[in-house]
Each structure stands twice: as structure tokens, then as C-alpha cells.
Write a protein that holds these residues in place. Structure first.
Motif, mmCIF file in Angstrom:
data_model
loop_
_atom_site.group_PDB
_atom_site.id
_atom_site.type_symbol
_atom_site.label_atom_id
_atom_site.label_comp_id
_atom_site.label_asym_id
_atom_site.label_seq_id
_atom_site.Cartn_x
_atom_site.Cartn_y
_atom_site.Cartn_z
ATOM 1 N N VAL A 190 38.798 44.190 32.425
ATOM 2 C CA VAL A 190 38.581 44.795 33.742
ATOM 3 C C VAL A 190 37.080 44.804 34.059
ATOM 4 N N PRO A 191 36.640 44.204 35.155
ATOM 5 C CA PRO A 191 35.222 44.261 35.534
ATOM 6 C C PRO A 191 34.813 45.701 35.837
ATOM 7 N N TRP A 192 33.588 46.076 35.438
ATOM 8 C CA TRP A 192 33.145 47.450 35.645
ATOM 9 C C TRP A 192 33.140 47.808 37.133
ATOM 10 N N ILE A 193 32.759 46.884 38.001
ATOM 11 C CA ILE A 193 32.704 47.155 39.439
ATOM 12 C C ILE A 193 34.084 47.548 39.965
ATOM 13 N N LYS A 194 35.120 46.815 39.531
ATOM 14 C CA LYS A 194 36.491 47.117 39.965
ATOM 15 C C LYS A 194 36.929 48.489 39.453
ATOM 16 N N TRP A 195 36.582 48.774 38.180
ATOM 17 C CA TRP A 195 36.944 50.064 37.606
ATOM 18 C C TRP A 195 36.234 51.193 38.364
ATOM 19 N N ALA A 196 34.951 51.018 38.654
ATOM 20 C CA ALA A 196 34.187 52.050 39.344
ATOM 21 C C ALA A 196 34.777 52.324 40.726
ATOM 22 N N LYS A 197 35.198 51.274 41.412
ATOM 23 C CA LYS A 197 35.808 51.438 42.730
ATOM 24 C C LYS A 197 37.094 52.242 42.629
ATOM 25 N N TRP A 198 37.875 51.973 41.576
ATOM 26 C CA TRP A 198 39.133 52.702 41.386
ATOM 27 C C TRP A 198 38.876 54.137 40.923
ATOM 28 N N MET A 199 37.882 54.315 40.072
ATOM 29 C CA MET A 199 37.646 55.585 39.403
ATOM 30 C C MET A 199 36.919 56.599 40.277
ATOM 31 N N LEU A 200 36.093 56.153 41.190
ATOM 32 C CA LEU A 200 35.238 57.064 41.939
ATOM 33 C C LEU A 200 36.005 58.163 42.682
ATOM 34 N N ASP A 212 54.161 46.487 46.031
ATOM 35 C CA ASP A 212 53.501 45.292 46.570
ATOM 36 C C ASP A 212 52.421 44.843 45.581
ATOM 37 N N PRO A 213 52.755 43.897 44.674
ATOM 38 C CA PRO A 213 51.802 43.456 43.648
ATOM 39 C C PRO A 213 50.462 42.976 44.205
ATOM 40 N N SER A 214 50.426 42.535 45.451
ATOM 41 C CA SER A 214 49.179 42.021 46.025
ATOM 42 C C SER A 214 48.157 43.143 46.255
ATOM 43 N N ARG A 215 48.575 44.397 46.145
ATOM 44 C CA ARG A 215 47.670 45.525 46.376
ATOM 45 C C ARG A 215 46.901 45.922 45.113
ATOM 46 N N SER A 216 47.142 45.194 44.030
ATOM 47 C CA SER A 216 46.362 45.431 42.819
ATOM 48 C C SER A 216 44.911 45.014 43.057
ATOM 49 N N LEU A 217 43.986 45.772 42.505
ATOM 50 C CA LEU A 217 42.565 45.459 42.667
ATOM 51 C C LEU A 217 42.142 44.233 41.878
ATOM 52 N N ILE A 218 42.876 43.924 40.791
ATOM 53 C CA ILE A 218 42.475 42.800 39.933
ATOM 54 C C ILE A 218 43.610 41.825 39.634
ATOM 55 N N GLY A 219 44.783 42.080 40.166
ATOM 56 C CA GLY A 219 45.911 41.178 39.914
ATOM 57 C C GLY A 219 46.808 41.693 38.802
#
Length: 472
Positions: free
Chosen positions: A437-447, A234-241
Motif C-alpha cells: 500500500v503506498p503511504w499517500i493512499k494510506w494517509a488519504k484513507w486514514m486522515l 462497487d470494486p472500482s471504488r477501492s483506492l488501490i484496486g
């Protein structure tokens, strides 16, 4: 009336220009703080004894001694002396950079990665796994760390071809590199330097580190694949597209992987394996490794078909790229020289040991891990942090019943993990910029992944304490 109206704008613009101080600026500020401390902190010293050729602190022997505060010229003399005393480590970093630059410039690394891409087309999991393992191995041996930044662009191409997003691109390149860097079982810049300061045999304790490497990298691959599979379904589940396939450049996914490239990578693998053997059999040191990297650079250049001038200039280009990181070692050492000359370094160790004395060795080891993680926010340099942390952690470990091998790994985990999320990490922010990639998006994924890494680290450090993990 116009002047008062413009004044706030000037002030506002000036505020916007503030930026995070450079690592050298932070270290110089710490150096000044150390100088000031020589006038405030009482001088003291522990008794020491030599066991099996290693000088160790004798617990409960701290006593006051005479000390002389640092003067103005002592600040700059310490910087000079720091560079001199750290010469072996500095040149190790420079020569390693020169050797890896020759290897990279030959095209062998990029060719090998893209060959793996070709071989795994249509098998998304294996493609993600193989590329991640290659970069993780590069991080573990110090071949790829800051130099991962240009390879993130290749990750973007791969993610686009798989119809994934740029977070996956960063994960299989930068993320995988630092998953390997976290353990660094053959990394001269971190474990090599830390063990040298701790008077441990070079790259000793490798078996447990390799086990940790396999677990951490395996978890990282599975975490990345879980996210990638979710996007594929489901491509819509990507955090950034999802990346736009129209921007794909298939030409960039094709690079030659010649017989020369295979010979270069094979030679480097054999050379590093021989070095591991030599450190065990012949007790090779940091100086041997620095010299060995010269050999690796020259032979790799010859195999690549470079002439003597090309080899020399490429090697020097690689050295030049690491001057920034190499000289940090000397600046960090200057801080300790000021503290040692004024006899306040042992006072700092004693002060740290007091709150840890009531803790079990396991909890003390975990405290070292957390402390190094916090330190990395201000000093995002593995080698620089080793120079500051290990002279304190080594005697501290002796006093609280933790082996120096555990102390080295506590430092390594504290430094390595936070590189993947702290915005003060230059390689992280540069890699995110390359991928968009915005740092905020990466941090959300990485945490969540970072928390999993922390659990693994806690288990490994606990095991290390319980088995009295030593030099072997």
C-alpha cells in the motif's frame, strides 16, 4: 570532457542516498542539544512537597540556583547512568518481549485468529470486527505492536478472500492494533512506564481507559466496514484496486488451533487479569510485572510442549527483538540526567508553564496532547517518548491544575495516534510495504479516521480534567 559530465551524477547520487536519521541518532542529537543548553539556560528549581507518598511541585516557587554545565565526559556518563537508572523499565520491555515471543512461537495467536476467520466465513462484517478486536486487544495489552508486521500478511489473505483491497488488510491488523495501542489500558511499554515516572499506581485509571478503548476500536471497525462495504458493492471504488483472487493461498488460511493453544491463551488471559488484581490489592510495581512476564513465558512454553532449552532460547529471541526499543529508554533518560545535573529541567518546566498559566486546565491538557503528537514525529518510540515527556509533564500538570492521570493519557494519545500516519513510524511503513500500500493512499484513507480519534481524545481528556481523574 568526460569527468565534468560524470561529476554531477556522483553528486546527484549522493543526494539520493540521504535518509531519515535513526531514532538513536535523533536522541543523541537531542542529548547534545541538552548539553549545549546547560551553558545557556539559567539554572533553577521548584520547591517540592510529598502528598500521599507522591512528590509534587509547589506552584510559584521557582527560584534560581547554582548549576554546573555538562562537560565532554558527562555526555557518555549520562548514557551509562541512564541505562542504570532505567534498568527496571528496560528489563520490563525485554522480559515482556520474551514472554510474548514464546506465546507467538507456540502458534496460539495465529491459530486463534484463523479460527475466528473460519467461524465467520460468509459474514464479512463479523469477520472484520472479530479480527480487528483481537488485534486491538493485542495492542492494548502490549502483546502486539511492532510485532504486528508479519500478521499483516494474514490480513492480506483475509482481504483477498473477501474480495477487498490491501488497505482493509492493513486496517484490520496494523490499524486495529494501534487503535488499541492508543489507549493501552494494560500496556507495560507506554502507560506502565508513564505511570511509573508520574508516581501513579500501575495501570490505575483503567475504567475510563477501557471506555475509551471500546469507543475508539468501535469507531475504527465501523469506519473500516463502511469502506469495505463500498468496495463489495462497487470494486472500482477501492483506492488501490481489489486484490486478485488468483493469488490466494487457501493453505495459509488454515493453521491448527489445538487444545494446547486454547490453554495458552486462557492462561495468558487469566494471568493478565490476576496482575490487574495484584496491582490494586498488593500494589505491585513495574518490577513485579517484569518478573511476572518471566513466569508467563515459562508456563506458556511448558503448556506448548517446549523443552527447557527451547523455552530459554525462544524467550531470549524475544528479548533480542526488543533490545532496540528497550535501550531507547536509557538514552532518553540520559537527556534528562544532563538537564537535572545542571538544574535546568525545572527551568524548562517553568518556561512551559508560563504560556499555559493563562489557559484553562482543559486547554492546557489539550496542549499537552498536541505537543506529544508533534514530538512523536521525531521520537517514534512510545517508551522513549514517555521517558522524555513524563518527567516534564508530571510537574507541569501539578502547576496548571491537571491531574497526572490526565497528563499520562495526553502523552499516550499524542504518541499513539500519530503512529498510524507519520511516515517516521517504522511499524507503519513496514506494514504498508508488506501489504503493498503506498503511504499517500494510506494517509488519504486514514486522515478522516485520525480526525475522529482526535475528537474522541479531546472529549476524554476534557472529561478527565472535569472529574479530576485520579489514580483509581
Amino acid at each position: 570532457m568526460s569527468l565534468p559530465e560524470k561529476a554531477p551524477e556522483v553528486s546527484s547520487n549522493r543526494k539520493k542516498k540521504w535518509e531519515m536519521p535513526d531514532t538513536y541518532v535523533i536522541l543523541f542529537a537531542v542529548l547534545l542539544a541538552a548539553v549545549i543548553a546547560t551553558y545557556i539556560v539559567p539554572s533553577g528549581s521548584f520547591e517540592r512537597e510529598t502528598l500521599d507518598g507522591v512528590e509534587r511541585v509547589v506552584p510559584n516557587t521557582y527560584a534560581s540556583v547554582e548549576g554546573e554545565p555538562a562537560g565532554f565526559m558527562d555526555i557518555f556518563l549520562a548514557l551509562q547512568e541512564g541505562m542504570v537508572q532505567s534498568g527496571g523499565l528496560i528489563f520490563l520491555v525485554l522480559f515482556a518481549g520474551g514472554a510474548f515471543e514464546v506465546i507467538e512461537r507456540s502458534g496460539a495467536i495465529k491459530g486463534g485468529i484463523l479460527r475466528a476467520v473460519d467461524k465467520t466465513k460468509g459474514k464479512e462484517f463479523w469477520l472484520i470486527a472479530i479480527v480487528s478486536i483481537l488485534f486491538a486487544l493485542g495492542g492494548a495489552v502490549g502483546a502486539v505492536a511492532n510485532s504486528v508486521i508479519p500478521f499483516v500478511a494474514i490480513g492480506v489473505i483475509i482481504a483477498r478472500a473477501l474480495k477487498l483491497d490491501a488497505i482493509v488488510a492493513v486496517s484490520i491488523t496494523f490499524g486495529a492494533t494501534f487503535a488499541g495501542f492508543n489507549v493501552g489500558f494494560l500496556n507495560p511499554y507506554t502507560v506502565g512506564i508513564a505511570q511509573s515516572i508520574a508516581d501513579l499506581p500501575l495501570f490505575s485509571g483503567m475504567a475510563l481507559r477501557i471506555i475509551a478503548f471500546v469507543v475508539i476500536v468501535g469507531v475504527t471497525i465501523l469506519y473500516t466496514w463502511r469502506y469495505a462495504k463500498r468496495i463489495l458493492n462497487d470494486p472500482s471504488r477501492s483506492l488501490i484496486g481489489v486484490l486478485d483472487e488468483k493469488d490466494a493461498s487457501q493453505d495459509e488460511l488454515h493453521a491448527p488451533f489445538t487444545a494446547r493453544h486454547k490453554w495458552i491463551l486462557s492462561f495468558v488471559a487469566v494471568a493478565l487479569a490476576f496482575f490487574i488484581f495484584a496491582t490494586i490489592q498488593y500494589k505491585w510495581t513495574i518490577n513485579h510485572m517484569a518478573a511476572f512476564f518471566i513466569i508467563i513465558g515459562i508456563v506458556s512454553g511448558i503448556i506448548a510442549g517446549m523443552n527447557y532449552n527451547k523455552i530459554a532460547l525462544t524467550f531470549l529471541d524475544g528479548c533480542q527483538k526488543l533490545v532496540y526499543g528497550a535501550l531507547i529508554i536509557g538514552v532518553a533518560r540520559a537527556i534528562l540526567i544532563v538537564m537535572e545535573n545542571a538544574n535546568i529541567l525545572d527551568t524548562a518546566v517553568h518556561a512551559l508553564s508560563v504560556p499555559l498559566e493563562g489557559l484553562s486546565p482543559v486547554m492546557a491538557a489539550l496542549g499537552m496532547f498536541v505537543a506529544n503528537g508533534v514530538m512523536n514525529f521525531l521520537i517514534p518510540s512510545g517508551s522513549g517518548q514517555a521517558m522524555i515527556a513524563m518527567p516534564i509533564l508530571s510537574p507541569l500538570a501539578d502547576m496548571i491544575g491537571v491531574t497526572r492521570q490526565v497528563a499520562v493519557q495526553a502523552y499516550q494519545f499524542g504518541d499513539g495516534f500519530t503512529n498510524s500516519i507519520f511516515p517516521t513510524s517504522g511499524p507503519l511503513m513496514a506494514s504498508l510495504a508488506v501489504a503493498g500500500v503506498p503511504w499517500i493512499k494510506w494517509a488519504k484513507w486514514m486522515l478522516p479516521l485520525l480526525l475522529i480519534w482526535v475528537v474522541i481524545a479531546v472529549i476524554m481528556l476534557t472529561v478527565g480534567v472535569l472529574i479530576s481523574w485520579g489514580p483509581v
